[in-house]
Design an enzyme around this catalytic site. Structure first.
Site, PDB file in Angstrom:
ATOM      1  N   GLU A   1      47.422  32.733  34.442  1.00  0.00           N
ATOM      2  CA  GLU A   1      47.151  34.103  34.972  1.00  0.00           C
ATOM      3  C   GLU A   1      46.081  34.765  34.609  1.00  0.00           C
ATOM      4  O   GLU A   1      45.400  35.388  35.735  1.00  0.00           O
ATOM      5  CB  GLU A   1      48.541  34.695  34.905  1.00  0.00           C
TER       6      GLU A   1
ATOM      7  N   ASP B   1      50.363  38.372  43.482  1.00  0.00           N
ATOM      8  CA  ASP B   1      51.374  39.310  42.987  1.00  0.00           C
ATOM      9  C   ASP B   1      51.933  40.262  43.791  1.00  0.00           C
ATOM     10  O   ASP B   1      52.908  40.702  43.752  1.00  0.00           O
ATOM     11  CB  ASP B   1      50.973  40.011  41.625  1.00  0.00           C
TER      12      ASP B   1
ATOM     13  N   HIS C   1      35.868  42.231  42.186  1.00  0.00           N
ATOM     14  CA  HIS C   1      36.141  43.604  42.427  1.00  0.00           C
ATOM     15  C   HIS C   1      35.213  44.503  41.840  1.00  0.00           C
ATOM     16  O   HIS C   1      34.963  45.601  42.303  1.00  0.00           O
ATOM     17  CB  HIS C   1      37.696  44.047  42.173  1.00  0.00           C
TER      18      HIS C   1
ATOM     19  N   SER D   1      31.883  49.299  36.562  1.00  0.00           N
ATOM     20  CA  SER D   1      32.408  50.776  36.770  1.00  0.00           C
ATOM     21  C   SER D   1      33.770  50.511  36.931  1.00  0.00           C
ATOM     22  O   SER D   1      34.522  51.534  36.801  1.00  0.00           O
ATOM     23  CB  SER D   1      31.497  51.173  38.096  1.00  0.00           C
TER      24      SER D   1
ATOM     25  N   THR E   1      47.794  23.288  43.675  1.00  0.00           N
ATOM     26  CA  THR E   1      47.542  23.089  42.533  1.00  0.00           C
ATOM     27  C   THR E   1      46.518  24.510  41.850  1.00  0.00           C
ATOM     28  O   THR E   1      45.349  24.488  41.499  1.00  0.00           O
ATOM     29  CB  THR E   1      46.340  22.203  42.426  1.00  0.00           C
TER      30      THR E   1
ATOM     31  N   ASP F   1      40.026  22.683  42.367  1.00  0.00           N
ATOM     32  CA  ASP F   1      39.872  21.754  43.266  1.00  0.00           C
ATOM     33  C   ASP F   1      39.816  22.085  44.705  1.00  0.00           C
ATOM     34  O   ASP F   1      39.583  23.257  44.774  1.00  0.00           O
ATOM     35  CB  ASP F   1      41.000  20.545  43.051  1.00  0.00           C
TER      36      ASP F   1
ATOM     37  N   GLY G   1      27.478  47.808  41.593  1.00  0.00           N
ATOM     38  CA  GLY G   1      27.667  46.219  41.844  1.00  0.00           C
ATOM     39  C   GLY G   1      28.338  45.796  40.179  1.00  0.00           C
ATOM     40  O   GLY G   1      29.170  46.415  40.083  1.00  0.00           O
TER      41      GLY G   1
ATOM     42  N   HIS H   1      39.922  30.933  45.431  1.00  0.00           N
ATOM     43  CA  HIS H   1      41.462  30.928  45.759  1.00  0.00           C
ATOM     44  C   HIS H   1      41.941  29.921  45.284  1.00  0.00           C
ATOM     45  O   HIS H   1      42.975  29.490  45.843  1.00  0.00           O
ATOM     46  CB  HIS H   1      41.378  31.414  47.390  1.00  0.00           C
ATOM     47  N   SER H   2      41.199  28.883  44.906  1.00  0.00           N
ATOM     48  CA  SER H   2      41.947  27.526  44.569  1.00  0.00           C
ATOM     49  C   SER H   2      42.475  27.667  43.175  1.00  0.00           C
ATOM     50  O   SER H   2      43.438  26.882  42.895  1.00  0.00           O
ATOM     51  CB  SER H   2      40.499  26.517  44.123  1.00  0.00           C
TER      52      SER H   2
HETATM   53  C1  HEM Z   1      37.239  37.940  52.162  1.00  0.00           C
HETATM   54  C2  HEM Z   1      37.322  38.132  50.742  1.00  0.00           C
HETATM   55  C3  HEM Z   1      38.460  38.307  49.817  1.00  0.00           C
HETATM   56  C4  HEM Z   1      39.816  38.579  49.993  1.00  0.00           C
HETATM   57  C5  HEM Z   1      40.140  39.275  51.541  1.00  0.00           C
HETATM   58  C6  HEM Z   1      40.483  38.396  49.047  1.00  0.00           C
HETATM   59  C7  HEM Z   1      42.075  38.728  48.790  1.00  0.00           C
HETATM   60  C8  HEM Z   1      42.734  38.606  47.944  1.00  0.00           C
HETATM   61  C9  HEM Z   1      44.313  38.991  47.692  1.00  0.00           C
HETATM   62  C10 HEM Z   1      44.712  39.724  48.667  1.00  0.00           C
HETATM   63  C11 HEM Z   1      44.564  38.585  46.562  1.00  0.00           C
HETATM   64  C12 HEM Z   1      45.965  38.562  45.866  1.00  0.00           C
HETATM   65  C13 HEM Z   1      46.080  39.729  45.013  1.00  0.00           C
HETATM   66  C14 HEM Z   1      47.671  39.835  44.592  1.00  0.00           C
HETATM   67  O1  HEM Z   1      48.519  40.196  45.336  1.00  0.00           O
HETATM   68  O2  HEM Z   1      47.895  39.883  43.519  1.00  0.00           O
HETATM   69  C15 HEM Z   1      43.614  37.556  45.878  1.00  0.00           C
HETATM   70  C16 HEM Z   1      43.652  36.992  44.849  1.00  0.00           C
HETATM   71  C17 HEM Z   1      42.569  36.418  44.162  1.00  0.00           C
HETATM   72  N1  HEM Z   1      41.154  36.480  44.608  1.00  0.00           N
HETATM   73 FE1  HEM Z   1      40.453  37.036  46.469  1.00  0.00          FE
HETATM   74  N2  HEM Z   1      39.756  37.740  48.024  1.00  0.00           N
HETATM   75  C18 HEM Z   1      38.743  37.639  48.744  1.00  0.00           C
HETATM   76  C19 HEM Z   1      37.585  37.048  48.009  1.00  0.00           C
HETATM   77  C20 HEM Z   1      37.610  36.596  46.553  1.00  0.00           C
HETATM   78  C21 HEM Z   1      36.483  36.376  45.766  1.00  0.00           C
HETATM   79  C22 HEM Z   1      34.817  36.343  46.428  1.00  0.00           C
HETATM   80  C23 HEM Z   1      36.894  36.036  44.548  1.00  0.00           C
HETATM   81  C24 HEM Z   1      36.240  35.550  43.388  1.00  0.00           C
HETATM   82  C25 HEM Z   1      34.816  35.040  43.253  1.00  0.00           C
HETATM   83  C26 HEM Z   1      38.495  36.044  44.608  1.00  0.00           C
HETATM   84  C27 HEM Z   1      39.036  35.668  43.739  1.00  0.00           C
HETATM   85  C28 HEM Z   1      40.634  35.666  43.617  1.00  0.00           C
HETATM   86  C29 HEM Z   1      41.416  35.472  42.528  1.00  0.00           C
HETATM   87  C30 HEM Z   1      41.108  34.610  41.350  1.00  0.00           C
HETATM   88  C31 HEM Z   1      42.616  35.511  42.863  1.00  0.00           C
HETATM   89  C32 HEM Z   1      44.186  35.316  42.214  1.00  0.00           C
HETATM   90  C33 HEM Z   1      44.484  36.462  41.108  1.00  0.00           C
HETATM   91  C34 HEM Z   1      45.744  36.251  40.146  1.00  0.00           C
HETATM   92  O3  HEM Z   1      46.140  35.019  40.511  1.00  0.00           O
HETATM   93  O4  HEM Z   1      46.035  36.859  39.866  1.00  0.00           O
HETATM   94  N3  HEM Z   1      38.696  36.295  45.827  1.00  0.00           N
HETATM   95  N4  HEM Z   1      42.395  37.594  46.607  1.00  0.00           N
END
Ligand code: HEM
Length: 358
Positions: free
Chosen positions: A63, A202, A74, A91, A216, A221, A87, A196-197
């Site tokens: 996690e 949450d 972010h 911040s 996974t 992957d 950037g 998102h792999s």
């Molecule tokens: C179109 C762009 C993106 C959208 C709309 C988006 C949206 C989201 C949302 C809604 C979550 C779930 C948050 C939660 O409910 O806990 C999430 C999780 C996550 N996002 Fe994205 N995301 C985007 C791009 C990215 C990018 C570019 C990265 C990293 C380079 C990223 C990495 C992650 C990671 C690792 C998680 C999982 C966090 C966890 O498991 O606690 N996302 N994202």
């Protein structure tokens, strides 16, 4: 004329040797254990050991790694040539009260609060720490590329403005426009979504925290690119949440943004190109992450400390369809090339387990 070396060519060769010796010369770090090409990188080794043991639970891809990777994004995407934002400048941590109140940053306060004590203890800037922790964290995920890390982000002096972080309910046009404003091509956007792999939500459906985006979440992957292309059949929870659409597997969450990007004519073929190509996904993710990690910074003034980032373990699986599904469940969206043929895992259909909190 013979073939012997002239005096001047000997001089040139000698100078070249000296130059290359200088290039590869390493300095011994004060810890007596490590060496580095630049002495400034030495300070990162104790931070690496500390966060592996005490933030990432002994080097897991769990996690805190997922959340730390999300935080790199972010913090960094708070950057716009017209709207402001510094950037990848820390911040989001320095102005935590302001930026974590933005709707798109829901939940990032948890990892900021977990990371802050390490920033204070090691005297590193918030911007450097956020990107360092992300790169180290990803190295715990089998199949990940070894990310770069550049050192030298000064502390942010102002918060990022609101509305720069994309939301899962945004349209493809709005997502691509936002990323283009920050300097990213559509290919780079899809490459970044390889993140998102190793991810779970949450807060999209707060009744089922830790619901992963693929089957996974502990492996870096290509499954997310496969599983998001499958026909959605049900919600992991009650449904009806903003930014969520139906997924193909019990226990799996699908973001509306991932779903639409996988099916839009501007991005569908890029999405599909990663589905069974681990090497392509790794290298595209690695370069897009480097760009993200130095957003708003002058990279030429920074020090390349990539050598401090550990080498990730190799991938433990091959691209496949989840058990019980077949190629008819794929929603073909790329108009020019068929989705790669994949076979399903043996056995009956299974559900995906939540990512446990640590
Ligand atoms: C179109 C762009 C993106 C959208 C709309 C988006 C949206 C989201 C949302 C809604 C979550 C779930 C948050 C939660 O409910 O806990 C999430 C999780 C996550 N996002 Fe994205 N995301 C985007 C791009 C990215 C990018 C570019 C990265 C990293 C380079 C990223 C990495 C992650 C990671 C690792 C998680 C999982 C966090 C966890 O498991 O606690 N996302 N994202």
């Amino acid at each position: 004329m013979g073939f012997g070396r002239s005096a001047s060519s000997v001089l040139v060769l000698g100078a070249l040797r000296l130059a290359s010796a200088a290039l590869i010369k390493r300095v011994a770090c004060p810890d007596g254990v490590h060496t580095a090409t630049n002495a400034a990188c030495c300070a990162l080794f104790p931070i690496l050991d500390d966060i592996q043991a005490n933030l990432f639970d002994g080097g897991e891809c769990g996690e805190e790694v997922h959340e730390s990777l999300r935080l790199t994004f972010h913090d960094a995407i708070g950057f716009s040539p017209t709207k402001g934002g510094g950037g990848a400048d820390g911040s989001i941590m320095i102005f935590e009260d302001i930026e974590t109140a933005f709707h798109a940053n829901l939940g990032v306060d948890e990892i900021i609060d977990a990371q802050k004590p390490f920033v204070v203890k090691h005297g590193i800037t918030a911007g450097d720490f956020i990107q360092f922790a992300g790169a180290v964290g990803v190295s715990n995920c089998p199949g990940a590329p070894r990310l770069n890390f550049f050192l030298g982000r000064p502390n942010a002096t102002a918060p990022s403005p609101d509305l720069l972080v994309p939301e899962p309910f945004d349209t493809v046009t709005s997502i691509l426009d936002r990323f283009a404003d920050a300097g990213f091509t559509p290919t780079e956007v899809i490459a970044l979504l390889a993140s998102h792999s190793v991810a779970a939500a949450d807060h999209v459906d707060p009744t089922i925290p830790g619901t992963p985006f693929d089957s996974t979440p502990g492996q870096f992957d290509t499954q997310v690119f496969i599983e998001v292309q499958l026909r959605g059949t049900s919600f992991p929870g009650a449904g009806g949440n903003q930014g969520e659409v139906e997924s193909p597997l019990a226990g799996e969450m699908r973001l509306q943004s991932d779903h639409t990007l996988a099916r839009d004519s501007r991005t569908a073929c890029i999405w599909q190109s990663f589905a069974n190509n681990q090497a392509r996904m790794q290298s595209a993710f690695k370069s897009a992450m480097l760009k993200l990690s130095v957003l708003g910074q002058d990279q030429s003034k920074m020090i390349d400390c990539s050598e401090v980032i550990p080498t990730p373990p190799p991938i433990g699986d091959t691209p496949h369809l989840p058990a019980g599904l077949n190629m008819n469940d794929i929603e073909q969206a790329c108009a020019t090339t068929p989705f790669p043929a994949l076979t399903a895992d043996p056995g009956p259909e299974t559900s995906v387990a939540a990512v446990p909190p640590s």
